[in-house]
Design a protein around this motif. Structure first.
Motif, PDB file in Angstrom:
ATOM      1  N   VAL A 129       0.839  -1.194   0.000  1.00  0.00           N
ATOM      2  CA  VAL A 129       0.000   0.000   0.000  1.00  0.00           C
ATOM      3  C   VAL A 129       0.874   1.243   0.000  1.00  0.00           C
ATOM      4  O   VAL A 129       1.825   1.343   0.770  1.00  0.00           O
ATOM      5  CB  VAL A 129      -0.917   0.022   1.250  1.00  0.00           C
ATOM      6  N   LEU A 130       0.554   2.196  -0.866  1.00  0.00           N
ATOM      7  CA  LEU A 130       1.348   3.414  -0.981  1.00  0.00           C
ATOM      8  C   LEU A 130       0.425   4.625  -0.939  1.00  0.00           C
ATOM      9  O   LEU A 130      -0.571   4.677  -1.657  1.00  0.00           O
ATOM     10  CB  LEU A 130       2.114   3.388  -2.306  1.00  0.00           C
ATOM     11  N   ASP A 131       0.766   5.594  -0.109  1.00  0.00           N
ATOM     12  CA  ASP A 131       0.034   6.860  -0.088  1.00  0.00           C
ATOM     13  C   ASP A 131       0.800   7.869  -0.925  1.00  0.00           C
ATOM     14  O   ASP A 131       2.019   7.934  -0.861  1.00  0.00           O
ATOM     15  CB  ASP A 131      -0.047   7.399   1.346  1.00  0.00           C
ATOM     16  N   LYS A 132       0.088   8.654  -1.701  1.00  0.00           N
ATOM     17  CA  LYS A 132       0.779   9.613  -2.558  1.00  0.00           C
ATOM     18  C   LYS A 132       0.095  10.957  -2.457  1.00  0.00           C
ATOM     19  O   LYS A 132      -1.134  11.043  -2.459  1.00  0.00           O
ATOM     20  CB  LYS A 132       0.726   9.106  -4.006  1.00  0.00           C
ATOM     21  N   GLY A 133       0.873  12.022  -2.390  1.00  0.00           N
ATOM     22  CA  GLY A 133       0.294  13.368  -2.448  1.00  0.00           C
ATOM     23  C   GLY A 133       0.102  13.985  -1.082  1.00  0.00           C
ATOM     24  O   GLY A 133       0.338  13.385  -0.036  1.00  0.00           O
ATOM     25  N   ARG A 141      -4.260   6.693  -2.873  1.00  0.00           N
ATOM     26  CA  ARG A 141      -3.711   5.515  -2.205  1.00  0.00           C
ATOM     27  C   ARG A 141      -3.689   4.405  -3.253  1.00  0.00           C
ATOM     28  O   ARG A 141      -4.686   4.141  -3.899  1.00  0.00           O
ATOM     29  CB  ARG A 141      -4.563   5.122  -1.017  1.00  0.00           C
ATOM     30  N   LYS A 191       5.447   3.937  -9.508  1.00  0.00           N
ATOM     31  CA  LYS A 191       6.065   4.186  -8.214  1.00  0.00           C
ATOM     32  C   LYS A 191       5.860   3.034  -7.232  1.00  0.00           C
ATOM     33  O   LYS A 191       6.513   2.971  -6.203  1.00  0.00           O
ATOM     34  CB  LYS A 191       5.490   5.463  -7.597  1.00  0.00           C
ATOM     35  N   VAL A 213      10.438   3.817  -2.428  1.00  0.00           N
ATOM     36  CA  VAL A 213       9.599   4.272  -3.527  1.00  0.00           C
ATOM     37  C   VAL A 213      10.553   4.733  -4.601  1.00  0.00           C
ATOM     38  O   VAL A 213      11.423   5.540  -4.342  1.00  0.00           O
ATOM     39  CB  VAL A 213       8.688   5.439  -3.105  1.00  0.00           C
ATOM     40  N   ARG A 214      10.393   4.234  -5.785  1.00  0.00           N
ATOM     41  CA  ARG A 214      11.321   4.597  -6.848  1.00  0.00           C
ATOM     42  C   ARG A 214      11.246   6.078  -7.113  1.00  0.00           C
ATOM     43  O   ARG A 214      10.182   6.641  -7.270  1.00  0.00           O
ATOM     44  CB  ARG A 214      10.965   3.846  -8.129  1.00  0.00           C
ATOM     45  N   GLY A 215      12.402   6.715  -7.155  1.00  0.00           N
ATOM     46  CA  GLY A 215      12.423   8.141  -7.456  1.00  0.00           C
ATOM     47  C   GLY A 215      12.192   8.989  -6.235  1.00  0.00           C
ATOM     48  O   GLY A 215      12.115  10.198  -6.320  1.00  0.00           O
ATOM     49  N   TYR A 216      12.084   8.371  -5.082  1.00  0.00           N
ATOM     50  CA  TYR A 216      11.789   9.138  -3.879  1.00  0.00           C
ATOM     51  C   TYR A 216      12.974   9.116  -2.935  1.00  0.00           C
ATOM     52  O   TYR A 216      13.917   8.384  -3.112  1.00  0.00           O
ATOM     53  CB  TYR A 216      10.521   8.579  -3.217  1.00  0.00           C
ATOM     54  N   MET A 251       4.801  13.909  -2.436  1.00  0.00           N
ATOM     55  CA  MET A 251       5.075  13.291  -1.132  1.00  0.00           C
ATOM     56  C   MET A 251       4.540  11.871  -1.169  1.00  0.00           C
ATOM     57  O   MET A 251       3.347  11.654  -1.296  1.00  0.00           O
ATOM     58  CB  MET A 251       4.308  14.053  -0.055  1.00  0.00           C
ATOM     59  N   GLU A 252       5.444  10.907  -1.122  1.00  0.00           N
ATOM     60  CA  GLU A 252       4.964   9.522  -1.127  1.00  0.00           C
ATOM     61  C   GLU A 252       5.356   8.861   0.182  1.00  0.00           C
ATOM     62  O   GLU A 252       6.403   9.127   0.730  1.00  0.00           O
ATOM     63  CB  GLU A 252       5.588   8.732  -2.276  1.00  0.00           C
ATOM     64  N   GLU A 253       4.514   8.001   0.627  1.00  0.00           N
ATOM     65  CA  GLU A 253       4.870   7.268   1.839  1.00  0.00           C
ATOM     66  C   GLU A 253       4.338   5.852   1.766  1.00  0.00           C
ATOM     67  O   GLU A 253       3.164   5.630   1.507  1.00  0.00           O
ATOM     68  CB  GLU A 253       4.267   7.968   3.063  1.00  0.00           C
ATOM     69  N   MET A 254       5.231   4.902   1.997  1.00  0.00           N
ATOM     70  CA  MET A 254       4.825   3.508   1.969  1.00  0.00           C
ATOM     71  C   MET A 254       4.067   3.194   3.239  1.00  0.00           C
ATOM     72  O   MET A 254       4.590   3.357   4.334  1.00  0.00           O
ATOM     73  CB  MET A 254       6.068   2.618   1.878  1.00  0.00           C
ATOM     74  N   VAL A 255       2.818   2.784   3.102  1.00  0.00           N
ATOM     75  CA  VAL A 255       2.001   2.538   4.292  1.00  0.00           C
ATOM     76  C   VAL A 255       2.158   1.103   4.768  1.00  0.00           C
ATOM     77  O   VAL A 255       2.222   0.830   5.954  1.00  0.00           O
ATOM     78  CB  VAL A 255       0.515   2.835   3.968  1.00  0.00           C
ATOM     79  N   TYR A 256       2.224   0.173   3.818  1.00  0.00           N
ATOM     80  CA  TYR A 256       2.238  -1.238   4.219  1.00  0.00           C
ATOM     81  C   TYR A 256       3.071  -2.017   3.228  1.00  0.00           C
ATOM     82  O   TYR A 256       2.868  -1.924   2.032  1.00  0.00           O
ATOM     83  CB  TYR A 256       0.813  -1.784   4.232  1.00  0.00           C
ATOM     84  N   VAL A 293      18.294   4.048  -9.833  1.00  0.00           N
ATOM     85  CA  VAL A 293      17.848   4.501  -8.509  1.00  0.00           C
ATOM     86  C   VAL A 293      18.311   3.574  -7.398  1.00  0.00           C
ATOM     87  O   VAL A 293      18.805   4.022  -6.355  1.00  0.00           O
ATOM     88  CB  VAL A 293      16.314   4.638  -8.487  1.00  0.00           C
ATOM     89  N   GLU A 294      18.168   2.264  -7.623  1.00  0.00           N
ATOM     90  CA  GLU A 294      18.562   1.336  -6.560  1.00  0.00           C
ATOM     91  C   GLU A 294      20.061   1.390  -6.318  1.00  0.00           C
ATOM     92  O   GLU A 294      20.526   1.266  -5.187  1.00  0.00           O
ATOM     93  CB  GLU A 294      18.141  -0.086  -6.903  1.00  0.00           C
ATOM     94  N   MET A 297      20.803   4.424  -4.307  1.00  0.00           N
ATOM     95  CA  MET A 297      20.372   4.167  -2.926  1.00  0.00           C
ATOM     96  C   MET A 297      21.403   3.319  -2.205  1.00  0.00           C
ATOM     97  O   MET A 297      21.738   3.566  -1.047  1.00  0.00           O
ATOM     98  CB  MET A 297      19.063   3.376  -2.941  1.00  0.00           C
TER      99      MET A 297
END
Lengths: 261, 301
Positions: free
Chosen positions: A82-86, A93, A232, A238-241, B1-6, B230-231, B234
């Motif tokens: 699961v990814l949240d974006k923005g 999501r 992404k 996250v690629r590019g992040y 803004m991205e965030e991995m939730v799970y 990218v990897e 990183m």
């Protein structure tokens, strides 16, 4: 003088007994081997199509898979990323159901030193659980992190500390059923079938939709196709992040705690 | 803004046991090559050291298989690796099993001849000539184990086998320098005559050359991987932020020993040579640990 009716045990008797024991052991191994081979349905090219427009991240597939195979805590055969974006109010999501991709050129099969993992004639990449020595080289080689080390014996696999992964529910497929995750998905996001069959659902979906696979640059030719894949979602972090952002939020258990059960 | 939730866990599956295994095979290969400098390449001044180096090579390698077997998930199934029907031609670990079976036997025979029958120069030379490529293969294949894994950006480089071998020779020579010092200080009268102090400085000179090559490999890898995808970026950023990698491996293990062995003031000083050798040995331990854990620390899914 009493005649001794007791026969003396000779070396020949011991050798005979040992030979019979060894033959019995070998027979069980052979039987086990043929039983495994019979489970595989030949001449097919099994693949899965996952329509991400339909997935809403309910995790029913993850739970169905967990219960079908008694997958221990900390390990996953199939899961949903699961990814949240923005930034509020422009937020999205994304959900990415993941499993072993059963690649046509599997990195894991190339590196297994004892050929415990193999590309079967049904197209699925399967595991010989009685042969795996637990060296974890396949876990390093898989570009999709699809494998995990079993911390204990499960209802599906009678050995511990060997490598386990999704096997396309071969025990269901050979009986004509669908894999557990496909069967459980309430949105019918997952479709499973034979690519050799021109009338199967998967062949139709792939020929009528733009599909993507994960990390095609790896050259593994994965057989799980995604419709509407957000780039992404692929890859680590996250690629590019920003690579220093935490991968998993606070509150998720540390892996070392769940590993040895 | 991205965030991995799970997301699913990414564990470090290969740990300190594997890093120790690479360290010991490197030491063994390095000491064997050092021993062959006398028996195969004809450098007479190292003649008396050759048998100690050969013995060390065998002892170091003898402790290795048990480390690997203990690390397996199912240690009692290790014999599966030796079944010909199970052999996978494309698997580097399978090839390694063959090498790890042949090399210790050769090492043992070689050490036996050097200790018990040192007059059989031709046999020793032949064994040495077979042994050098075998020793290089035994450590080179570990570089291949990492180098072929295309999913891990820190590991997937053509430099890997070369880098592993450079680290192996560096650690092997450093160990032999310390052994020479000890033999010269505490050995019997004839040992002291046969193994003079000048050998330490000669080995120190060779060590400094290999350290320079090793450093060149590190710089090449870091710079070129920084230009990767990218990897890869990183992976290198993670490595450069890791104090064990920067201070342990590069500064303490490569730069400082090189300076000690190259500066005119310190290169002819026995204590400084010992310090350099110890620093190299610790540094190479960090090399092995860094590569094992950094490569796995970059999540791939």
């Amino acid at each position: 003088m009493k005649e001794s009716t007791e026969k003396k045990i000779t070396r020949r008797d011991i050798l005979k007994l040992a030979g019979m024991g060894a033959a019995a052991l070998a027979a069980t191994k052979v039987a086990e081997g043929t039983a495994v081979a019979a489970r595989v349905v030949k001449g097919k090219r099994y693949a899965m199509v996952i329509d991400l427009r339909r997935c809403y991240g309910c995790h029913t597939c993850s739970v169905a898979c967990k219960s079908e195979f008694d997958v221990p805590l900390g390990g996953w055969r199939s899961w949903v990323k699961v990814l949240d974006k923005g930034k509020y109010p422009n937020v999205q999501r994304h959900f990415l159901p993941r499993l072993c991709n059963h690649c046509d050129h599997p990195a894991c099969v190339h590196v297994c030193p004892v050929k415990a993992t193999y590309k079967s004639e049904s197209g699925a990449v399967l595991q010989r659980v009685e042969r795996c020595i637990g060296c974890r080289y396949c876990m390093q080689a898989c570009p999709y992190n699809a494998r995990y080390l079993l911390p204990r014996k499960t209802a599906a696999v009678p050995y511990k500390h060997i490598i386990d992964k999704c096997d396309f529910c071969m025990h269901r497929v050979e009986k004509g059923l669908e894999p557990a995750c496909v069967n459980a998905c309430p949105a019918r996001a997952r479709t499973f079938g034979d690519l050799n069959d021109p009338n199967s659902e998967v062949t139709k979906l792939i020929s009528k939709n733009a599909t993507n696979t994960l990390k095609p640059e790896m050259g593994t030719k994965p057989q799980v196709y995604y419709i509407d894949l957000e780039e992404k979602m692929v890859g680590g972090r996250v690629r590019g992040y920003n690579p220093t952002a935490p991968e998993v939020p606070e509150g998720f258990t540390s892996t070392t705690k769940v590993r040895r059960q | 803004m991205e965030e991995m939730v799970y997301n699913v866990f990414h564990k470090l599956e290969w740990g300190p046991l594997i890093a120790m295994y690479f360290y010991f095979t490197g030491l063994s290969a390095g000491t064997f090559v050092m021993s062959s400098m006398a028996t195969v390449m004809g450098m007479e001044k190292y003649k008396s050291l050759a048998k100690y180096a050969a013995l060390l090579a065998f002892l170091l390698l003898g402790s290795v298989p048990i480390l690997l077997i203990l690390d397996l998930g199912q240690p009692l199934r290790f014999w599966h690796l030796l079944v010909p029907g199970y052999f996978n031609v494309t698997s580097v670990i399978a090839w390694g099993t063959v090498l790890l079976s042949l090399y210790p036997m050769l090492c043992l025979v070689y050490a036996f001849y050097l200790w018990i029958k040192p007059e059989e120069k031709k046999i020793i030379k032949t064994l040495g000539m077979i042994g050098v490529p075998l020793a290089i293969a035994v450590h080179g294949y570990t570089g291949f184990i990492f180098g072929v894994v295309k999913s891990r950006a820190f590991w997937y480089t053509a430099l890997q086998p070369a880098y592993f071998l450079a680290s192996a020779f560096v650690s092997g020579f450093a160990l032999m320098m310390l052994v020479t010092l000890l033999l010269n200080r505490y050995g019997s009268e004839e040992t002291k005559k046969a193994i003079p102090q000048s050998l330490v400085y000669d080995m120190g000179r060779i060590l400094s050359y290999i350290l320079a090559v090793d450093f060149f490999f590190v710089v090449s890898q870091v710079l070129i991987t920084l230009h990767g995808n990218v990897e890869s970026v990183m992976a290198v950023t993670f490595a450069l932020k890791d104090p064990m990698y920067v201070w342990g491996e590069i500064v303490m293990g490569l730069i400082i020993p090189y300076i000690i062995l190259a500066l005119p003031g310190t290169k002819k000083n026995l204590s400084w040579a010992a310090v350099a050798a110890v620093l190299v040995l610790i540094g190479v331990a960090f090399v092995r640990w860094s590569i094992v854990h950094i490569g796995q620390s970059i999540p791939i899914s």
